[in-house]
Design a protein around this motif. Structure first.
Motif, PDB file in Angstrom:
ATOM      1  N   ILE A  83     -28.157 -30.221 -33.013  1.00  0.00           N
ATOM      2  CA  ILE A  83     -27.523 -30.942 -34.109  1.00  0.00           C
ATOM      3  C   ILE A  83     -28.265 -32.252 -34.377  1.00  0.00           C
ATOM      4  O   ILE A  83     -28.918 -32.802 -33.503  1.00  0.00           O
ATOM      5  CB  ILE A  83     -26.035 -31.222 -33.823  1.00  0.00           C
ATOM      6  CG1 ILE A  83     -25.862 -31.956 -32.502  1.00  0.00           C
ATOM      7  CG2 ILE A  83     -25.236 -29.952 -33.854  1.00  0.00           C
ATOM      8  CD1 ILE A  83     -24.487 -32.556 -32.326  1.00  0.00           C
ATOM      9  N   CYS A  85     -16.071 -30.639 -28.764  1.00  0.00           N
ATOM     10  CA  CYS A  85     -17.194 -29.940 -28.141  1.00  0.00           C
ATOM     11  C   CYS A  85     -16.743 -29.220 -26.874  1.00  0.00           C
ATOM     12  O   CYS A  85     -16.189 -29.827 -25.975  1.00  0.00           O
ATOM     13  CB  CYS A  85     -18.298 -30.928 -27.808  1.00  0.00           C
ATOM     14  SG  CYS A  85     -19.665 -30.169 -26.940  1.00  0.00           S
ATOM     15  N   SER A 105     -18.604 -27.983 -24.576  1.00  0.00           N
ATOM     16  CA  SER A 105     -19.475 -28.206 -23.432  1.00  0.00           C
ATOM     17  C   SER A 105     -19.546 -29.676 -23.038  1.00  0.00           C
ATOM     18  O   SER A 105     -20.324 -30.019 -22.158  1.00  0.00           O
ATOM     19  CB  SER A 105     -20.883 -27.712 -23.734  1.00  0.00           C
ATOM     20  OG  SER A 105     -20.860 -26.606 -24.570  1.00  0.00           O
ATOM     21  N   ILE A 152     -21.450 -34.323 -26.010  1.00  0.00           N
ATOM     22  CA  ILE A 152     -21.634 -35.425 -26.950  1.00  0.00           C
ATOM     23  C   ILE A 152     -21.014 -36.687 -26.381  1.00  0.00           C
ATOM     24  O   ILE A 152     -19.889 -36.680 -25.885  1.00  0.00           O
ATOM     25  CB  ILE A 152     -20.983 -35.089 -28.306  1.00  0.00           C
ATOM     26  CG1 ILE A 152     -21.641 -33.880 -28.950  1.00  0.00           C
ATOM     27  CG2 ILE A 152     -21.044 -36.288 -29.233  1.00  0.00           C
ATOM     28  CD1 ILE A 152     -21.005 -33.431 -30.221  1.00  0.00           C
ATOM     29  N   CYS A 210     -25.539 -27.664 -24.610  1.00  0.00           N
ATOM     30  CA  CYS A 210     -24.997 -27.333 -25.928  1.00  0.00           C
ATOM     31  C   CYS A 210     -25.036 -25.820 -26.134  1.00  0.00           C
ATOM     32  O   CYS A 210     -26.009 -25.168 -25.800  1.00  0.00           O
ATOM     33  CB  CYS A 210     -25.823 -28.020 -27.006  1.00  0.00           C
ATOM     34  SG  CYS A 210     -25.408 -27.500 -28.669  1.00  0.00           S
ATOM     35  N   SER A 211     -23.949 -25.287 -26.669  1.00  0.00           N
ATOM     36  CA  SER A 211     -23.914 -23.846 -26.892  1.00  0.00           C
ATOM     37  C   SER A 211     -24.090 -23.499 -28.365  1.00  0.00           C
ATOM     38  O   SER A 211     -23.879 -22.358 -28.752  1.00  0.00           O
ATOM     39  CB  SER A 211     -22.616 -23.261 -26.360  1.00  0.00           C
ATOM     40  OG  SER A 211     -21.518 -23.984 -26.849  1.00  0.00           O
ATOM     41  N   LEU A 212     -24.446 -24.458 -29.183  1.00  0.00           N
ATOM     42  CA  LEU A 212     -24.714 -24.243 -30.606  1.00  0.00           C
ATOM     43  C   LEU A 212     -23.550 -23.543 -31.306  1.00  0.00           C
ATOM     44  O   LEU A 212     -23.743 -22.624 -32.099  1.00  0.00           O
ATOM     45  CB  LEU A 212     -26.005 -23.436 -30.792  1.00  0.00           C
ATOM     46  CG  LEU A 212     -27.260 -24.147 -30.313  1.00  0.00           C
ATOM     47  CD1 LEU A 212     -28.441 -23.222 -30.353  1.00  0.00           C
ATOM     48  CD2 LEU A 212     -27.528 -25.363 -31.165  1.00  0.00           C
ATOM     49  N   GLY A 248     -21.171 -25.022 -33.180  1.00  0.00           N
ATOM     50  CA  GLY A 248     -20.868 -25.565 -34.490  1.00  0.00           C
ATOM     51  C   GLY A 248     -19.531 -26.264 -34.593  1.00  0.00           C
ATOM     52  O   GLY A 248     -19.142 -26.700 -35.677  1.00  0.00           O
ATOM     53  N   CYS A 281     -18.648 -29.171 -33.555  1.00  0.00           N
ATOM     54  CA  CYS A 281     -18.806 -30.581 -33.911  1.00  0.00           C
ATOM     55  C   CYS A 281     -19.068 -30.734 -35.412  1.00  0.00           C
ATOM     56  O   CYS A 281     -18.547 -31.634 -36.060  1.00  0.00           O
ATOM     57  CB  CYS A 281     -19.937 -31.208 -33.108  1.00  0.00           C
ATOM     58  SG  CYS A 281     -21.465 -30.272 -33.155  1.00  0.00           S
TER      59      CYS A 281
HETATM   60  S1  SF4 Z   1     -22.811 -27.311 -31.323  1.00  0.00           S
HETATM   61 FE1  SF4 Z   1     -20.998 -27.012 -30.017  1.00  0.00          FE
HETATM   62  S2  SF4 Z   1     -21.755 -27.323 -27.929  1.00  0.00           S
HETATM   63 FE2  SF4 Z   1     -23.313 -28.142 -29.304  1.00  0.00          FE
HETATM   64  S3  SF4 Z   1     -22.828 -30.316 -29.476  1.00  0.00           S
HETATM   65 FE3  SF4 Z   1     -21.794 -29.289 -31.170  1.00  0.00          FE
HETATM   66  S4  SF4 Z   1     -19.747 -28.835 -30.396  1.00  0.00           S
HETATM   67 FE4  SF4 Z   1     -21.020 -29.315 -28.624  1.00  0.00          FE
END
Ligand code: SF4
Ligand code: SF4
Lengths: 196, 181, 376
Positions: B50, B73, B75, B78, B103-105, B107, B109
């Motif tokens: 991100i 989030c 994980s 942040i 980060c598990s991507l 989305g 956030c």
């Molecule tokens: S994409 Fe998911 S895991 Fe990665 S920073 Fe954003 S909320 Fe956290």
């Protein structure tokens, strides 16, 4: 509607009559069967509820139907550990296939719970058998003689909850390493920080 | 006996058919992309780590340091803080640390942000021998660097032509290292 | 366990056995899985699976994060069929909270899930044939799989561990180029599938290698809870999409391919036939795809009422069940994940007894193992 479920329901009713409600008190299986209830034909070893263990929230019948559209399964049986084999045999005869054996921890009641799920090839039939056991002496008989698929599930439940499956031929670690200490899925388990 | 002969002949034919197919495929054009000399098309929705969207006017982040993304989030990767600048109505972000190693991507956030301050980058060439580089990506810093690079790049030359991404903004960020040290 | 463990350096007499270690790093186990084989010459006397090398304790993670936050975890168990697993979690939460998913989102889920199923079966096809000694088919399979990954990447942004579904729908609408691309893919892929059959299925070497090998009868499947292509390869038409319909699967026409032999070849044929059925499902779903929103109105915090919830879906490898206990808060009290690989592999120990080692590897390959799915 679904006949398999009805059949099993009837047999469960015979096995554990509704008035014979299962006590969830920790010392349920140590208590002797009380006289005067309808279940006097049962052997004394059966875990009939003692009257004084009637909890203030009204006792649920051991076998109840569940709303599938909401909960995703059809029937639930609360069985004492010594009736487990009988209940599972009923399902085996009805042609059910083993889905899950899993556990849950209820530290507030000082109990552990073992959940058995079964599904059927013929349609949307899913039955759960649950049995509660005291945390101090978590023992249930193994069902692996009926469903060998339970061998692995029981090993997993044993290593994560410390539930002893009496009669299991090979109760060793399956997923966790052999030197694992403690039972990770119990609520009071504290992980040691691996990053440190 | 007849069945046996049939099986032998049929089996032999099946082998020949297979060889015929491989032979035919042999003369088809190759489908392999020869990375790094060629690069694949990076889709619009590609999820890199991100990053902040720059404010079109000021070129800085629009983040108001509300902490919603940090809470959403899964994980816990942040961490950020902000301060209220004198005269400003809302807080603005001072530092924003992303731990890209966990980060598990997902989305979460990006979706939760009330001012739409975050987006996925198109950076896919993330490789380093130093884990620390991804442990701590400061998005504020990264945005500043990106803006500076953009400013330096735009008047002189257009972005490299082999990056197939459509917008100039994303193509300039494609092959960069995430952390600006 | 009672057999004395002798090493291979001993000369073994007629009654003696030795222990052979397969894995944990072995190409045939498709991941880090170890099998302790007690061998009598080339024949397997006893097998013991040693697993857990990729265990990540997803179930405990589920108890430590809220209902939405568990979503990315579900795609990391069966990484080849991530869509279906995410579907299970979303459907469970939707059922528990009574959220109505917009029809467009349901159709998109079917399209993406089935694409994912095809790509998973293609990986299996390539990898399985490598196990058996054929290198070429993998390259064909990965070429076609690449098209699917490109399509899915276009709408989800990721290529493998998709986090595209949300509780209440999907996170972004599909693009027109995705829909057109999917139609094109189906058109191109049908003849390719025919080529595959000609190249591999009819191949005499493959048939000799698989027919009659590694039988898993239906009754064994029932006792072990084996599902998916393993069960359908034993002649039982069980598919969660039909038996416990979810989503919009009841509105779509498809068959459950079954083959009664129960051997490796039957499982092979089931998967190949399933690819065709998936193509059929996608075609219908594309035709029926309604307009409208892709996301339902979801409360700010997903908070299912206290109780037990079950949700089963048909993953690429079989029945995947989630059993969750809610205590009425935003965090699940207990999450149990029943993965098909776990149950399918558990019959391996019994099924491989008395087999030749090379045949046992064919059997293992035909189970379509994904080790993170087994270990969770
Ligand atoms: S994409 Fe998911 S895991 Fe990665 S920073 Fe954003 S909320 Fe956290
Ligand atoms: S949610 Fe958006 S505005 Fe709030 S702290 Fe995160 S990035 Fe900044």
């Amino acid at each position: 509607m679904s006949t398999v479920i009805d059949e099993v329901f009837e047999q469960f009713q015979k096995l554990l009559p509704p008035e014979d409600s299962v006590s969830t008190a920790p010392d349920a299986e140590s208590g002797s069967a009380s006289a005067g209830t309808a279940g006097d034909s049962e052997t004394a070893a059966s875990a009939a509820a003692s009257e004084k263990a009637e909890p203030p929230p009204e006792p649920e019948p051991p076998c109840r139907r569940i709303e599938r559209s909401r909960h995703g399964y059809d029937l639930e049986l609360q069985a004492p550990p010594d009736r487990l084999i009988d209940a599972v045999s009923i399902l085996d005869r009805a042609g059910f296939s083993l889905d899950i054996v899993s556990g849950a921890d209820w530290p507030k009641d000082n109990q552990l719970e073992v959940l058995y799920d079964f599904f059927h090839w013929d349609g949307p039939h899913h039955i759960t058998i649950r049995t509660r056991i005291p945390r101090e002496k978590p023992e249930v008989p193994t069902i692996s003689a009926i469903y060998p698929g339970a061998l692995w599930h029981e090993r997993e439940t044993w290593e994560f909850y410390g539930i002893d499956f009496v009669g299991h031929p090979n109760l060793i670690h399956l997923i966790l390493p052999d030197d694992q200490e403690g039972f990770p899925l119990r609520k009071d388990f504290k992980a040691t920080d691996v990053d440190a | 006996m007849v069945a046996q002969v049939k099986e032998v002949v049929g089996g032999f034919m099946s082998l020949l058919t297979g060889m015929g197919i491989t032979l035919r495929e042999f003369f088809k054009p190759t489908v392999t992309i020869h990375y790094p000399r060629q690069t694949a098309k990076i889709p619009e929705r590609f999820r890199g780590h991100i990053q902040f969207k720059p404010d079109p006017e000021t070129g800085t982040s629009t983040c108001i340091a509300c902490q919603l993304c940090a809470k959403a989030c899964p994980s816990d990767c942040i961490e950020l803080d902000g301060e209220k600048k004198p005269g400003a109505k809302r807080k603005s972000v001072t530092w924003f640390h992303l731990d890209f190693t966990t980060c598990s991507l997902c989305g979460a956030c990006i979706e939760v942000c009330p001012v739409d301050a975050l987006e996925y980058s198109k950076a896919y060439n993330l490789a380093s021998t130093d884990k620390q580089q991804f442990h701590l990506i400061d998005l504020v810093h990264q945005l500043e660097e990106r803006q500076a690079r953009k400013k330096a790049a735009t008047p002189v030359a257009p972005p490299p032509a082999d990056t197939a991404s459509s917008s100039a903004e994303s193509s300039s960020t494609q092959n960069e290292q995430p952390a600006g040290n | 366990m009672s057999t004395p463990e002798t090493t291979t350096s001993h000369s073994t007499g007629p009654q003696e056995t030795f222990v052979l270690n397969l894995g944990p790093q072995h190409p045939a186990t498709h991941g880090v899985l170890r099998v302790k084989l007690t061998m009598d010459g080339e024949f397997i006397e006893n097998a013991e699976i040693v697993s857990g090398y990729i265990h990540r304790e997803h179930e405990k993670m589920g108890e430590n994060r809220n209902w939405e936050q568990f979503l990315p975890n579900t795609s990391r168990m069966d990484y080849l069929g991530a869509m279906m697993y995410t579907h299970a979690w979303c459907a469970l939460a939707e059922k528990a909270c009574g959220i109505e998913v917009p029809p467009r989102a349901e159709y998109i889920r079917v399209i993406t899930s089935e694409l994912n199923r095809i790509s998973s079966h293609l990986v299996w096809w390539g990898a399985f044939l490598i196990d058996l000694g054929g290198m070429t088919p993998m390259l064909y399979a990965f070429d076609d799989r690449e098209h699917i990954l490109d399509l899915l990447e276009e709408i989800t942004g990721s290529r493998l561990t998709y986090c595209y579904y949300r509780i209440g729908g999907v996170c972004e609408d599909v693009t027109d180029s995705f829909l057109a691309g999917t139609r094109q893919f189906i058109k191109d892929f049908r003849p390719r599938l025919k080529t595959y059959h000609k190249l591999v299925t009819e191949n005499i070497i493959l048939r000799k290698r698989l027919e009659g090998i590694g039988e898993i009868p239906a009754e064994m499947c029932r006792k072990y809870g084996a599902t998916g292509p393993v069960l359908r390869g034993a002649g039982i038409a069980y598919d969660v999409r039909k038996a416990e319909p979810y989503g919009v699967y009841p509105d779509l026409q498809f068959d459950i391919p079954t083959f009664p032999e129960g051997d490796c070849m039957a499982r092979y044929k089931v998967r190949m036939a399933e690819i065709e059925q998936s193509l059929r499902i996608i075609e219908q779903a594309l035709d029926k795809l309604p307009d409208g929103p892709v996301m339902a109105k979801v409360p700010r915090a997903v908070k299912p009422p206290a109780g037990d919830y079950c949700m089963a879906v048909e993953g690429a490898r079989g029945r995947f069940t989630i059993r969750a206990i809610s205590n009425g808060t935003t965090t699940p009290y207990r999450v149990k994940l029943r993965t098909p690989c776990f149950c399918n592999l558990s019959c391996f120990e019994e099924a491989c007894q008395g087999m030749l080692l090379a045949d046992a590897l064919a059997l293992m390959g035909s189970l379509d193992l994904v080790i993170p799915d087994l270990d969770r």
